[in-house]
Design a protein around this motif. Structure first.
Motif, PDB file in Angstrom:
ATOM      1  N   ARG A   5       0.850  -1.400   0.029  1.00 39.67           N
ATOM      2  CA  ARG A   5      -0.046   0.180  -0.042  1.00 39.67           C
ATOM      3  C   ARG A   5       0.837   1.180  -0.052  1.00 39.67           C
ATOM      4  N   LYS A   6       2.258   1.276   0.103  1.00 39.98           N
ATOM      5  CA  LYS A   6       2.915   2.284   0.107  1.00 39.98           C
ATOM      6  C   LYS A   6       3.489   2.383  -1.317  1.00 39.98           C
ATOM      7  N   GLY A   7       3.436   1.391  -2.218  1.00 41.84           N
ATOM      8  CA  GLY A   7       3.642   1.472  -3.665  1.00 41.84           C
ATOM      9  C   GLY A   7       4.944   0.940  -3.819  1.00 41.84           C
ATOM     10  N   LYS A   8       5.622   0.018  -2.828  1.00 43.39           N
ATOM     11  CA  LYS A   8       6.838  -0.705  -2.945  1.00 43.39           C
ATOM     12  C   LYS A   8       6.720  -1.954  -3.459  1.00 43.39           C
ATOM     13  N   ILE A   9       7.645  -2.447  -4.246  1.00 45.47           N
ATOM     14  CA  ILE A   9       7.579  -3.494  -4.916  1.00 45.47           C
ATOM     15  C   ILE A   9       7.970  -4.729  -4.271  1.00 45.47           C
ATOM     16  N   ASN A  10       7.171  -5.873  -4.108  1.00 43.69           N
ATOM     17  CA  ASN A  10       7.709  -7.067  -3.446  1.00 43.69           C
ATOM     18  C   ASN A  10       8.816  -7.720  -3.807  1.00 43.69           C
ATOM     19  N   ARG A  11       9.753  -7.962  -2.904  1.00 47.01           N
ATOM     20  CA  ARG A  11      11.133  -8.346  -3.616  1.00 47.01           C
ATOM     21  C   ARG A  11      11.191 -10.086  -3.494  1.00 47.01           C
ATOM     22  N   ASN A  59      10.216 -12.928 -13.852  1.00 45.83           N
ATOM     23  CA  ASN A  59      11.138 -12.137 -14.334  1.00 45.83           C
ATOM     24  C   ASN A  59      10.747 -10.677 -14.681  1.00 45.83           C
ATOM     25  N   ARG A  60       9.205 -10.406 -14.578  1.00 43.20           N
ATOM     26  CA  ARG A  60       8.892  -9.262 -14.847  1.00 43.20           C
ATOM     27  C   ARG A  60       9.158  -8.298 -13.500  1.00 43.20           C
ATOM     28  N   ILE A  61       9.583  -8.692 -12.298  1.00 44.63           N
ATOM     29  CA  ILE A  61       9.921  -7.765 -11.361  1.00 44.63           C
ATOM     30  C   ILE A  61      11.215  -7.904 -11.190  1.00 44.63           C
TER      31      ILE A  61
END
Length: 648
Positions: A470-476, A481-483
């Motif tokens: 919800r903060k807009g941070k990407i799940n690591r 392969n798109r992340i």
């Protein structure tokens, strides 16, 4: 001197050693997109050095592999020797092909007819103030040897009842040849003032009374759109749109105001919007409709307050300085020849009145076209353009404000962002298991970037799929392969791989892009909330929400609510009303009554300066979350997210 060659335009420019590469391009009229006006903040001015060396700095906008290939930020690069520079295909055609409403489909026609009905149902007439009359004037003789001009005035006095007839010098110079070429049988175009006065603005050979044309023009910060109109029947004969060429001097009004303070900056900005943007659009429409520019004798334009200042070449810097005072709110009628607009030189340009420094005539036009001024219900009008203007009210009162949304809704400040044109990704769905996207592209072309409606879809889908929090941070920790993450540990999601589509580069959205967009949507939501709260009301009072602006018909209301752009109220209350600025210009062009009503409405609107409300900044900070820090304000979104968490 150093030689700088730009491809694919094959333009060569002489430069001084140490000169900024972006400024070299600007001086040579080579378009390089620079929304941040050369502060190295946006990364959009990326170009490739094909040959030669430059003095440049590293940037997180340039990936390591791109740097090895010769990519640099033009704004952060100095020229030190002869070089060849390649600008991207996106940049070279950035100003053409803007998507505007064609008003041909049932939904578009309904919007058009609804706006016309607002005028007709309130007792106003569709009747242009421009008149055309065919006249056959007495041929001079030795016994009747008065001047050509006196002969015209005599005829109009005796046959049409005008006791006072005027014209200006350019018209007077044309009269002798036109009268003799026509055998003194001509059509005059004139502007009556009352029953006895009129001014002749055009004269044509023979009977051309069936041809009377005008132009409606919306001058946006990012894009400019125009209609060519038959003033007799109101038919739209042609339309055209393009990106505003001023974009090379900054993506928003603040950057352009700052550029105007530089040496010759104001002149360059005015030249860009008139000669590089408006006039090419006019020429295209005239060609499409088969008319001559001298047949265009009515011209109405609207834009935000800054755009109107820059159009007229009026110094705008006070607009951004407290207490934010414009040089004018209501401009005088201005002749087309004074601005070098490609229309009949005697045509008067009418600019719709502004309300305040950041609420311009485009919003006045939108209020007229939407009919808020005659509504019994409480209506919120939101223009999702570069500035983000909001109006709330009904037939009894109207209050308005502006929020600093920036150009994100039109693709600015987004690494792969673009305006809604051919090749823009406008709709997105993401499979929650494979994280693979399904995209819809304008005109079904190969993807070039992603426009505002697509960005809203993408962020909403990434949130629901668990790709971002919800903060807009990407799940690591997701197996896709798109992340991926760059050397600065900035995450991004790949929407389209370049190898899959045979395009120049991957189309991605980064954590920085998402943060910029969250701030933009937060500005809009907090603006709506603060505006209504300033009246002692809350969001439950809203009966209808009208959405206008360049974000387009593809906007998903559900997705916009999911990210917290709009209040979480019944979907049935929302209505997209198209380019309401252009529609308001059309109504003003066609109806003198509508023009008077529009000025009356403008005088009744109350401007609220959000910065004076202590609660606004708290509202804004709270809204910079997906969808909001107070999730209880978004009960339907909370349910969706809870369901998603449960299914995971």
């Amino acid at each position: 001197m150093i030689n700088v060659k730009f491809l694919p335009a094959a333009i060569e420019i002489k430069a001084e050693k140490g000169e900024n590469l972006l400024e070299v391009a600007r001086r040579g009229n080579v378009f390089i997109d620079a929304p941040c006006n050369g502060t190295a903040a946006c990364g959009k001015c990326k170009v490739k050095v094909i040959e030669g060396n430059v003095d440049t700095n590293g940037s997180h906008h340039i990936k390591e592999v791109e740097m090895k290939e010769g990519y640099v930020l033009a704004c952060d690069t100095k020229v030190i020797e002869d070089i060849i520079i390649e600008t991207s295909a996106n940049q070279s055609d950035y100003l053409v092909g803007m998507k505007i409403e064609d008003l041909s489909g049932p939904k578009d026609q309904a919007i058009f007819e609804r706006a016309r009905a607002q005028v007709l149902n309130n007792g106003m007439r569709f009747c242009s103030y421009i008149k055309k009359d065919y006249i056959e004037i007495d041929i001079p003789t030795l016994n009747d040897n008065i001047s050509d001009w006196d002969r015209i005035k005599r005829h109009l006095r005796n046959n049409l009842g005008y006791s006072k007839v005027f014209c200006r010098l350019p018209m007077l110079r044309r009269i002798p040849s036109i009268l003799r070429e026509s055998g003194f049988k001509v059509t005059i175009t004139h502007i009556p003032r009352g029953d006895s006065r009129t001014t002749i603005v055009n004269m044509e050979i023979g009977d051309t009374t069936n041809r009377l044309y005008g132009v409606a023009l919306d001058i946006g910060t990012t894009s400019v759109a125009a209609f060519l109109v038959d003033l007799y029947g109101g038919k739209l004969l042609a339309k055209a749109s393009a990106g505003n060429a001023q974009m090379k001097y900054g993506g928003d009004v603040i950057h352009r105001i700052m550029y105007s303070t530089k040496k010759n900056g104001l002149e360059k900005l005015t030249y860009a919007v008139i000669h590089e943007t408006i006039n090419p659009l006019l020429r295209k429409m005239y060609s499409d409709a088969g008319i001559d520019k001298n047949e265009v004798t009515a011209f109405v334009a609207a834009g935000n307050t800054t755009m109107c200042h820059l159009l007229l070449g009026v110094y705008p810097d006070n607009l951004r300085l407290e207490p934010y005072i414009p040089a004018f709110s209501r401009a005088p009628f201005i002749k087309a020849s004074e601005l070098e607009l490609e229309a009949n030189p005697e045509t008067f340009l009418y600019i719709l009145p502004s309300i305040a420094s950041y609420v311009g005539g485009d919003i006045t036009a939108g209020v007229l076209a939407s009919g808020i001024w005659t509504s019994e219900e409480n209506v919120i009008f939101i223009d999702l353009g570069t500035n983000g203007e909001i109006v709330f009210g009904n037939k009894d009162y109207l209050v308005t404000c502006a929020c600093s949304a920036g150009p994100a809704f039109e693709g600015g400040e987004i690494s792969s962002g673009m305006r809604a044109a051919g090749g823009a990704i406008e709709r997105v769905e993401i499979d929650k298991n494979s994280f693979q996207p399904k995209i819809k592209i304008i005109n079904n072309e190969e993807p070039k970037g992603i426009c505002g409606s697509g960005i809203i879809d993408l962020i909403a889908e990434m949130l629901k799929a668990g790709i971002i929090d919800r903060k807009g941070k990407i799940n690591r920790n997701l197996p896709s392969n798109r992340i991926r993450f760059d050397e600065y540990n900035i995450g991004e999601y790949v929407l389209a791989f370049k190898d899959d589509w045979d395009i120049h580069e991957d189309i991605t959205i980064t954590e920085i892009d998402i943060d910029n967009f969250i701030k933009a949507k937060g500005a809009v939501y907090s603006g709506v909330s603060t505006l209504i709260n300033s009246l002692g009301m809350d969001l439950s009072i809203i009966d209808k929400v009208y959405i206008a602006g360049g974000i387009g018909n593809s906007l998903s209301i559900d997705r916009a609510i999911e990210i917290g752009l709009f209040p979480d109220i019944e979907k049935e209350k929302f209505m997209y009303i198209g380019n309401s600025s252009l529609m308001g210009c059309y109504l003003t062009l066609m109806s003198e009554d509508a023009r008077r009503k529009m000025e009356e409405v403008a005088g009744q609107m109350t401007y609220i300066e959000l910065s004076t409300y202590p609660s606004y900044m708290d509202e804004f900070i709270s809204a910079c979350f997906l969808p909001h820090t107070d999730i209880e304000r978004f009960p339907t979104v909370e349910k969706k997210l809870q369901h998603q968490d449960g299914s995971n």
